[in-house]
Scaffold this motif. Structure first.
Motif, PDB file in Angstrom:
ATOM      1  N   MET A   1       0.845  -1.173   0.000  1.00 40.48           N
ATOM      2  CA  MET A   1       0.000   0.000   0.000  1.00 40.48           C
ATOM      3  C   MET A   1       0.892   1.238   0.000  1.00 40.48           C
ATOM      4  N   ALA A   2       0.589   2.154  -0.882  1.00 32.27           N
ATOM      5  CA  ALA A   2       1.392   3.362  -1.006  1.00 32.27           C
ATOM      6  C   ALA A   2       1.191   4.259   0.199  1.00 32.27           C
ATOM      7  N   SER A   3       2.261   4.927   0.568  1.00 32.16           N
ATOM      8  CA  SER A   3       2.138   5.851   1.691  1.00 32.16           C
ATOM      9  C   SER A   3       2.407   7.260   1.197  1.00 32.16           C
ATOM     10  N   CYS A   4       1.995   8.213   2.014  1.00 25.17           N
ATOM     11  CA  CYS A   4       2.244   9.594   1.659  1.00 25.17           C
ATOM     12  C   CYS A   4       2.739  10.318   2.904  1.00 25.17           C
ATOM     13  N   ILE A   5       3.353  11.421   2.683  1.00 28.30           N
ATOM     14  CA  ILE A   5       3.821  12.254   3.778  1.00 28.30           C
ATOM     15  C   ILE A   5       2.875  13.440   3.868  1.00 28.30           C
ATOM     16  N   CYS A   6       2.314  13.642   5.043  1.00 30.62           N
ATOM     17  CA  CYS A   6       1.407  14.764   5.273  1.00 30.62           C
ATOM     18  C   CYS A   6       2.188  15.884   5.936  1.00 30.62           C
ATOM     19  N   ILE A   7       2.098  17.056   5.373  1.00 30.54           N
ATOM     20  CA  ILE A   7       2.694  18.241   5.969  1.00 30.54           C
ATOM     21  C   ILE A   7       1.543  19.191   6.261  1.00 30.54           C
ATOM     22  N   VAL A   8       1.386  19.535   7.524  1.00 31.57           N
ATOM     23  CA  VAL A   8       0.270  20.379   7.930  1.00 31.57           C
ATOM     24  C   VAL A   8       0.806  21.759   8.298  1.00 31.57           C
ATOM     25  N   MET A  16       3.775  20.400  11.011  1.00 29.12           N
ATOM     26  CA  MET A  16       3.612  19.047  11.538  1.00 29.12           C
ATOM     27  C   MET A  16       3.750  18.093  10.355  1.00 29.12           C
ATOM     28  N   THR A  17       4.582  17.086  10.496  1.00 30.74           N
ATOM     29  CA  THR A  17       4.811  16.129   9.423  1.00 30.74           C
ATOM     30  C   THR A  17       4.640  14.719   9.970  1.00 30.74           C
ATOM     31  N   PHE A  18       3.946  13.873   9.221  1.00 29.30           N
ATOM     32  CA  PHE A  18       3.795  12.478   9.604  1.00 29.30           C
ATOM     33  C   PHE A  18       3.367  11.664   8.403  1.00 29.30           C
ATOM     34  N   ASP A  19       3.493  10.338   8.532  1.00 28.76           N
ATOM     35  CA  ASP A  19       3.158   9.423   7.447  1.00 28.76           C
ATOM     36  C   ASP A  19       1.703   8.991   7.535  1.00 28.76           C
ATOM     37  N   ALA A  20       1.118   8.733   6.374  1.00 27.91           N
ATOM     38  CA  ALA A  20      -0.246   8.209   6.290  1.00 27.91           C
ATOM     39  C   ALA A  20      -0.309   7.301   5.065  1.00 27.91           C
ATOM     40  N   THR A  21      -1.378   6.531   4.961  1.00 23.79           N
ATOM     41  CA  THR A  21      -1.591   5.712   3.772  1.00 23.79           C
ATOM     42  C   THR A  21      -2.870   6.172   3.101  1.00 23.79           C
ATOM     43  N   GLU A  22      -3.042   5.787   1.862  1.00 26.53           N
ATOM     44  CA  GLU A  22      -4.223   6.210   1.106  1.00 26.53           C
ATOM     45  C   GLU A  22      -5.520   5.709   1.724  1.00 26.53           C
ATOM     46  N   SER A  23      -5.443   4.615   2.480  1.00 32.41           N
ATOM     47  CA  SER A  23      -6.665   4.065   3.091  1.00 32.41           C
ATOM     48  C   SER A  23      -6.968   4.694   4.451  1.00 32.41           C
ATOM     49  N   ASP A  24      -6.066   5.529   4.974  1.00 35.83           N
ATOM     50  CA  ASP A  24      -6.327   6.211   6.240  1.00 35.83           C
ATOM     51  C   ASP A  24      -7.449   7.216   6.073  1.00 35.83           C
ATOM     52  N   LYS A  25      -8.224   7.359   7.135  1.00 32.89           N
ATOM     53  CA  LYS A  25      -9.267   8.379   7.127  1.00 32.89           C
ATOM     54  C   LYS A  25      -8.660   9.706   7.557  1.00 32.89           C
TER      55      LYS A  25
END
Length: 161
Positions: A1-8, A16-25
């Motif tokens: 499953m591909a992941s992405c990096i979220c930068i808020v 704020m930076t953290f990892d998430a996946t496409e299936s995360d809500k």
């Protein structure tokens, strides 16, 4: 499953930076932000460009589906500080009810002090619940999404066994 990096991004807090996946809500991102900033999920608005992200939707529903970096903007909605007339129901006194006037910004500790004035039960021995959740010191009424007319239930710590 591909992941992405979220930068808020936000005006009030550092990046704020953290990892998430496409299936995360989106709610997972909201919860991460809450843990970093103490801003309740209900008071957050996350923007992807001009699009408002809804907490119950998956990231993939916004076209985030491959390894990428997404830049989100956090807006904080200040809860209105309206007065909330609530009824306190005493479990030990035949369900006696008391009308309390609290504000959304009232702390649980302040509410417990109000309860002590009408019931003489000390805050230390009070267990106060609303909508099935125990109200915790250090939080405010807005954290529990309590609305006018809600019922607060008072029980007391039982000592002994």
């Amino acid at each position: 499953m591909a992941s992405c990096i979220c930068i808020v991004h936000s005006e009030q807090w550092p990046l704020m930076t953290f990892d998430a996946t496409e299936s995360d809500k989106v709610k997972k991102i909201n919860e991460h932000i809450r843990s970093q900033t103490k801003v309740s999920v209900n008071d957050q608005i996350l923007l992807l460009g001009s699009k408002i992200l809804k907490p119950q939707r998956k990231l993939s529903s916004y076209g985030i589906d491959k390894e990428t970096t997404i830049h989100l903007t956090l807006k904080v909605v200040k809860p209105s500080d309206e007065e909330l007339p609530l009824f306190l129901v005493e479990s030990s006194n035949e369900g006696q009810r008391h009308l309390l006037h609290v504000r959304r910004s009232s702390s649980v500790a302040q509410v417990k002090e109000m309860i002590e004035k009408v019931t003489t039960v000390t805050p230390k021995t009070q267990i106060v619940t609303c909508n099935g959740k125990r109200l915790e010191d250090g939080k405010i009424m807005a954290d529990y999404n309590i609305r006018r007319g809600s019922l607060l239930f008072l029980t007391m710590h039982c000592i002994g066994g």
